[in-house]
Design a protein around this motif. Sequence first.
Motif, PDB file in Angstrom:
ATOM      1  N   UNK A 280       8.685 -27.000   2.262  1.00 59.51           N
ATOM      2  CA  UNK A 280       8.829 -27.394   3.666  1.00 59.51           C
ATOM      3  C   UNK A 280      10.074 -26.795   4.311  1.00 59.51           C
ATOM      4  N   UNK A 281      11.069 -26.480   3.491  1.00 62.21           N
ATOM      5  CA  UNK A 281      12.314 -25.960   4.053  1.00 62.21           C
ATOM      6  C   UNK A 281      12.151 -24.553   4.605  1.00 62.21           C
ATOM      7  N   UNK A 282      11.438 -23.701   3.925  1.00 67.39           N
ATOM      8  CA  UNK A 282      11.333 -22.299   4.367  1.00 67.39           C
ATOM      9  C   UNK A 282      10.753 -22.174   5.777  1.00 67.39           C
ATOM     10  N   UNK A 283       9.626 -22.807   6.085  1.00 68.23           N
ATOM     11  CA  UNK A 283       9.116 -22.690   7.460  1.00 68.23           C
ATOM     12  C   UNK A 283      10.078 -23.310   8.485  1.00 68.23           C
ATOM     13  N   UNK A 284      10.768 -24.374   8.091  1.00 71.42           N
ATOM     14  CA  UNK A 284      11.741 -25.026   8.974  1.00 71.42           C
ATOM     15  C   UNK A 284      12.880 -24.061   9.276  1.00 71.42           C
ATOM     16  N   UNK A 285      13.434 -23.425   8.238  1.00 70.54           N
ATOM     17  CA  UNK A 285      14.530 -22.471   8.428  1.00 70.54           C
ATOM     18  C   UNK A 285      14.043 -21.253   9.212  1.00 70.54           C
ATOM     19  N   UNK A 286      12.838 -20.793   8.931  1.00 70.67           N
ATOM     20  CA  UNK A 286      12.292 -19.664   9.687  1.00 70.67           C
ATOM     21  C   UNK A 286      12.251 -19.986  11.178  1.00 70.67           C
ATOM     22  N   UNK A 287      11.852 -21.208  11.516  1.00 74.07           N
ATOM     23  CA  UNK A 287      11.818 -21.625  12.916  1.00 74.07           C
ATOM     24  C   UNK A 287      13.207 -21.667  13.527  1.00 74.07           C
ATOM     25  N   UNK A 288      14.172 -22.164  12.778  1.00 75.50           N
ATOM     26  CA  UNK A 288      15.547 -22.201  13.269  1.00 75.50           C
ATOM     27  C   UNK A 288      16.121 -20.800  13.452  1.00 75.50           C
ATOM     28  N   UNK A 289      15.694 -19.862  12.625  1.00 78.65           N
ATOM     29  CA  UNK A 289      16.234 -18.501  12.662  1.00 78.65           C
ATOM     30  C   UNK A 289      15.651 -17.659  13.802  1.00 78.65           C
ATOM     31  N   UNK A 290      14.584 -18.138  14.430  1.00 81.00           N
ATOM     32  CA  UNK A 290      13.979 -17.362  15.518  1.00 81.00           C
ATOM     33  C   UNK A 290      15.001 -17.116  16.618  1.00 81.00           C
ATOM     34  N   UNK A 291      15.097 -15.853  17.050  1.00 81.96           N
ATOM     35  CA  UNK A 291      16.005 -15.484  18.119  1.00 81.96           C
ATOM     36  C   UNK A 291      17.417 -15.160  17.646  1.00 81.96           C
ATOM     37  N   UNK A 292      17.676 -15.297  16.367  1.00 82.15           N
ATOM     38  CA  UNK A 292      18.997 -14.964  15.821  1.00 82.15           C
ATOM     39  C   UNK A 292      18.887 -13.679  15.019  1.00 82.15           C
ATOM     40  N   UNK A 293      20.007 -12.970  14.894  1.00 85.09           N
ATOM     41  CA  UNK A 293      19.957 -11.802  14.017  1.00 85.09           C
ATOM     42  C   UNK A 293      20.937 -11.996  12.868  1.00 85.09           C
ATOM     43  N   UNK A 294      20.575 -11.416  11.739  1.00 85.07           N
ATOM     44  CA  UNK A 294      21.326 -11.620  10.498  1.00 85.07           C
ATOM     45  C   UNK A 294      22.797 -11.220  10.601  1.00 85.07           C
ATOM     46  N   UNK A 295      23.150 -10.121  11.247  1.00 88.88           N
ATOM     47  CA  UNK A 295      24.582  -9.784  11.326  1.00 88.88           C
ATOM     48  C   UNK A 295      25.415 -10.854  12.047  1.00 88.88           C
ATOM     49  N   UNK A 296      24.884 -11.467  13.095  1.00 88.31           N
ATOM     50  CA  UNK A 296      25.630 -12.521  13.791  1.00 88.31           C
ATOM     51  C   UNK A 296      25.746 -13.769  12.908  1.00 88.31           C
ATOM     52  N   UNK A 297      24.715 -14.056  12.173  1.00 93.61           N
ATOM     53  CA  UNK A 297      24.771 -15.190  11.252  1.00 93.61           C
ATOM     54  C   UNK A 297      25.838 -14.921  10.183  1.00 93.61           C
ATOM     55  N   UNK A 298      25.915 -13.686   9.700  1.00 94.91           N
ATOM     56  CA  UNK A 298      26.912 -13.329   8.693  1.00 94.91           C
ATOM     57  C   UNK A 298      28.330 -13.488   9.245  1.00 94.91           C
ATOM     58  N   UNK A 299      28.537 -13.137  10.511  1.00 92.05           N
ATOM     59  CA  UNK A 299      29.863 -13.311  11.126  1.00 92.05           C
ATOM     60  C   UNK A 299      30.198 -14.795  11.206  1.00 92.05           C
ATOM     61  N   UNK A 300      29.237 -15.600  11.639  1.00 90.94           N
ATOM     62  CA  UNK A 300      29.469 -17.047  11.716  1.00 90.94           C
ATOM     63  C   UNK A 300      29.793 -17.615  10.339  1.00 90.94           C
ATOM     64  N   UNK A 301      29.068 -17.175   9.334  1.00 86.76           N
ATOM     65  CA  UNK A 301      29.325 -17.646   7.969  1.00 86.76           C
ATOM     66  C   UNK A 301      30.720 -17.234   7.504  1.00 86.76           C
ATOM     67  N   UNK A 302      31.145 -16.033   7.861  1.00 89.71           N
ATOM     68  CA  UNK A 302      32.485 -15.569   7.473  1.00 89.71           C
ATOM     69  C   UNK A 302      33.566 -16.411   8.149  1.00 89.71           C
ATOM     70  N   UNK A 303      33.367 -16.751   9.417  1.00 95.71           N
ATOM     71  CA  UNK A 303      34.329 -17.596  10.130  1.00 95.71           C
ATOM     72  C   UNK A 303      34.401 -18.967   9.461  1.00 95.71           C
TER      73      UNK A 303
END
Length: 167
Positions: free
Chosen positions: A124-147
């Motif tokens: 159940x988590x994978x489809x939930x996370x996929x929905x949350x990830x819509x409209x985001x790009x991985x490089x910006x997520x990586x920057x947020x994670x680094x911060x």
Amino acid sequence: MLSKRVYAVNMKSDDASTALSALFLDIFRANARLTMAGDQLVSPLGLTSARWQILGAVAMAPAPQPVAHIARDMGSTRQGVQRLVNELLDGGFVELRENPHHRRAKLVCLTAKGRQAMDEIGKVQRPWVDGLAEGLDAPKIAVAAAVLEHLKRKLEEGIGATGDGSE
């Protein structure tokens, strides 16, 4: 949709402090919503977000660990983790085993029910996370994670409680 709040790239130190304070509020709000959504996601399995976090920490550990090590790795208190481990014990998700390195600090291990719960969560988590990830790009997520990692490290070092690193 991303927050309407804009965090400028070239800010002065005072501006960065103001932006960081605003980010903290956003993190607190997001955490509250994340916890509520997680509770809804795992409640059919008899879990809460807090129990899920502990169950996940136990499942992802390279070897069984005592409560104190789980708490340290999660940045939580031993007492808080112990309470949740006790709830997971009562629910049959984990069991305690003898620790060859410490007589009283038992090792927390998943039971068959705990492994089954983690399998169900994965479904159940994978489809939930996929929905949350819509409209985001991985490089910006990586920057947020680094911060967030940088902030976590500074907080672990004791910087932030008084502003100067003293305790």
